[in-house]
Scaffold this motif. Sequence first.
Motif, mmCIF file in Angstrom:
data_model
loop_
_atom_site.group_PDB
_atom_site.id
_atom_site.type_symbol
_atom_site.label_atom_id
_atom_site.label_comp_id
_atom_site.label_asym_id
_atom_site.label_seq_id
_atom_site.Cartn_x
_atom_site.Cartn_y
_atom_site.Cartn_z
ATOM 1 N N GLY A 248 -38.797 -4.638 16.728
ATOM 2 C CA GLY A 248 -37.991 -3.975 17.737
ATOM 3 C C GLY A 248 -36.492 -4.148 17.560
ATOM 4 N N ASP A 249 -36.075 -4.901 16.525
ATOM 5 C CA ASP A 249 -34.640 -5.140 16.369
ATOM 6 C C ASP A 249 -33.903 -3.884 15.925
ATOM 7 N N ALA A 250 -34.591 -3.084 15.119
ATOM 8 C CA ALA A 250 -33.956 -1.853 14.637
ATOM 9 C C ALA A 250 -34.873 -0.679 14.946
ATOM 10 N N PRO A 251 -34.861 -0.212 16.209
ATOM 11 C CA PRO A 251 -35.832 0.813 16.622
ATOM 12 C C PRO A 251 -35.765 2.078 15.765
ATOM 13 N N LEU A 252 -34.548 2.500 15.442
ATOM 14 C CA LEU A 252 -34.407 3.747 14.699
ATOM 15 C C LEU A 252 -35.034 3.615 13.312
ATOM 16 N N LEU A 253 -34.781 2.475 12.682
ATOM 17 C CA LEU A 253 -35.360 2.224 11.360
ATOM 18 C C LEU A 253 -36.878 2.166 11.459
ATOM 19 N N ALA A 254 -37.368 1.528 12.535
ATOM 20 C CA ALA A 254 -38.817 1.430 12.728
ATOM 21 C C ALA A 254 -39.430 2.817 12.853
ATOM 22 N N ILE A 255 -38.755 3.696 13.604
ATOM 23 C CA ILE A 255 -39.285 5.054 13.783
ATOM 24 C C ILE A 255 -39.295 5.792 12.450
ATOM 25 N N LEU A 256 -38.169 5.711 11.728
ATOM 26 C CA LEU A 256 -38.082 6.433 10.458
ATOM 27 C C LEU A 256 -39.125 5.921 9.474
ATOM 28 N N LEU A 257 -39.226 4.598 9.365
ATOM 29 C CA LEU A 257 -40.219 4.040 8.441
ATOM 30 C C LEU A 257 -41.630 4.357 8.915
ATOM 31 N N GLY A 258 -41.805 4.430 10.222
ATOM 32 C CA GLY A 258 -43.115 4.787 10.768
ATOM 33 C C GLY A 258 -43.515 6.184 10.324
ATOM 34 N N ILE A 259 -42.564 7.110 10.389
ATOM 35 C CA ILE A 259 -42.852 8.486 9.970
ATOM 36 C C ILE A 259 -43.217 8.503 8.487
ATOM 37 N N VAL A 260 -42.403 7.793 7.689
ATOM 38 C CA VAL A 260 -42.685 7.732 6.253
ATOM 39 C C VAL A 260 -44.045 7.074 6.019
ATOM 40 N N GLY A 261 -44.303 5.997 6.760
ATOM 41 C CA GLY A 261 -45.573 5.277 6.596
ATOM 42 C C GLY A 261 -46.762 6.175 6.891
ATOM 43 N N ALA A 262 -46.663 6.990 7.946
ATOM 44 C CA ALA A 262 -47.766 7.888 8.293
ATOM 45 C C ALA A 262 -48.030 8.858 7.153
ATOM 46 N N ALA A 263 -46.960 9.454 6.612
ATOM 47 C CA ALA A 263 -47.132 10.445 5.547
ATOM 48 C C ALA A 263 -47.661 9.784 4.278
ATOM 49 N N VAL A 264 -47.091 8.622 3.932
ATOM 50 C CA VAL A 264 -47.486 7.967 2.676
ATOM 51 C C VAL A 264 -48.943 7.505 2.741
ATOM 52 N N PHE A 265 -49.328 6.877 3.859
ATOM 53 C CA PHE A 265 -50.702 6.390 3.965
ATOM 54 C C PHE A 265 -51.693 7.561 3.988
ATOM 55 N N GLY A 266 -51.347 8.606 4.739
ATOM 56 C CA GLY A 266 -52.228 9.782 4.796
ATOM 57 C C GLY A 266 -52.390 10.390 3.410
#
Lengths: 369, 330
Positions: free
Chosen positions: A108-126
């Motif tokens: 939670g320290d860097a919410p924006l980074l978490a969101i961006l990496l989350g989006i990338v993570g969803a696409a990469v894992f899928g």
Amino acid sequence: MAGANKKLPLWAEAGLLPALNLLAAFIVSGLVIWGLGEDPFVALSLMIDGAFGFQEAIGYTFYYATNFVFTGLAVSVAYHAGLFNIGGEGQAMIGGLGLTLAVFLVGGDAPLLAILLGIVGAAVFGGAWAFIPAWLQAKRGSHIVITTIMFNFIASALLAYLLVGPLQRPGGQMPESADFPEGVGLSHAHDLFAAIGFSFEESPLNVSALIALACAFAVWFMLNRTRFGYELRVVGKNHSAARFAGIPVARMMIIAMMISGALAGMMGLNEILGEQLRLIGNFTLGYGFVGIAVAFMGRNHPVGIILASILFGALYQGGAELAFEMPNITRDLIVMIQGLVILFAGAMEHLFRDPIEHLFMRLRRKEAV
Amino acid sequence: MFKKLALTVAAAVLGAGASFAADFEPVLLYDIGGKFDKSFNEAAYVGAEQFSKETGGSFKDFEPSSETQYEQALKRFARRKADLIVAVGVGYSVAVRNVASQYPDVKFTVIDAIIDLPNVQSITFKENEGSFLVGMIAAMKTESNTVGFIGGMDIPLIRRFEQGYQEGINYIRDDVKLIENYVGTTPSAWNDPIKASEMARGQFARGADIIFSAAGPSGLGVIQAAKDTGKLAIGVDSNQNHVAPGFVLSSMLKRVDLAVHAAMTEAKDGTWAPGHRVMGLAEGGVDYAVDEHNKDLITDEMKAKLEEARAKIVSGEIVVGDVAGSNSGH
């Protein structure tokens, strides 16, 4: 498809036929509702009102539609490459897992980074989850339909294992993860509207709807305006011709499947990062499978997919609203209505197509005479 | 056609508006098992029906088709300022916590979970006490000295049923073997009578002659297996003795109906209060069922022993063990 286009003008192809299919589905559903002792017209009006009648309903309709845009596009990209990806469900689950892992990794320290990496993570894992069946198909000839459906089961088992084990919410009993850190989540439509001075009733509609639209445009652009998309469609039309033209068929198939998997994986943006803010065991709820119906109903064209998604979103939201209001109409009946729409619009489209084509041909002959 | 449709829509909207008059109308949300599961959810429905019969009022209910609909359903009714929202099932814990903190002026009652918020009433049951009694019945009745237990989803809440059952068996005799299985680890385990029936057949084949199932709708598969093989099952939550008369030894009643009925009545009378309420044997929250379908299976001698144990549990002389964390989840 090309032959059919010659027989029917565009307005009949894109307007009349789907309308007739829908009408047939509603007539059959209406008969069942009437048989249950409810008024089918009231039910229909409740359903339409429940899907579009007020802002909150519209928000929910587009929220569900967003899921279908992602999974519908996923099916269609693979289909253009001649592959039938019915693993959207599993790819979405693993995409959701990737998203969740990325979010917890950043914290939670860097919410924006978490969101961006989350989006990338969803696409990469899928995409990675789609890579294995794609590789098996391209290099070993294992049929993609079999492998992708098997991978759905593996994904579901893997997710259940992680959510009752290492990822389970501390002290919790259900298969769900801990909550995402404060501030990690996509903005909701009502907040955005409020920021620019409009008021919009609260609903789960969020930024991922825009991401879905961007994806639809990107898919259209890729398929129709790039050399890569052209090659992809050639592979889909004819392997031998593609190989003869110097297109690396196996590589194209794998890449197409990975794009497909990434799109399916991004469904988690809407459900998890947009609304639930935690990973839930079966958050995909069959949206991956509905994506198949959406893609075919939308004739595998991004615009068609968006329209079909809105229709299915309306069926989901209007259906839920109908179940809220009419006690005789249970959740199973809603599934039946949705199934009838899929049946008439997808599986039985020749029911109306052939008679209408005959009619148009006869009319044309008369004109010619 | 379109004009007619528009008129119908308008009529429906107006009609809906008119029915939103000031009448007290509580909302009941079932869990994934569905309304007529002959078990947990149906007990909740019976309680709400009872309330509406007594008061002449109505209630709304909804069967979610997935866990993600829990929150949607709660929010939908909370936004419409429902008079009381009753959510049944431990699966609702996170959803109720989220929605109740977002809508502090709406009353929520949640069953099987404990949510510590000023607008939430939590009702839990001492399932271990009721299971203790049916464990005694099983131990007194078994001829093969082996009994079975089939749980639905493997969570502490269901482990609590097993704990009480085991202690009840041991209270009668020490030489009875207990075989246990759980249908699964996800909520779909509640809705899988086929798998539960296979597990029951397996336990019967391994020598069990009585199986207690704490598995919601999946338990119907256990009862079916008992009927098919001529063995005995013990039902759960609702009185399931009638499902297969002669093959259901008894049912461990969990009076969700009383809890739902009480919450709705209190909310209507204005005596509803938030906080945590536990319903055990002493409060009549759990019990074993004897009716015309199983009266030949339960002898007077057994009944005497059961009543003796009940008195001891109520007085505190017997303390039935519990399982840690069985009502947490948020």
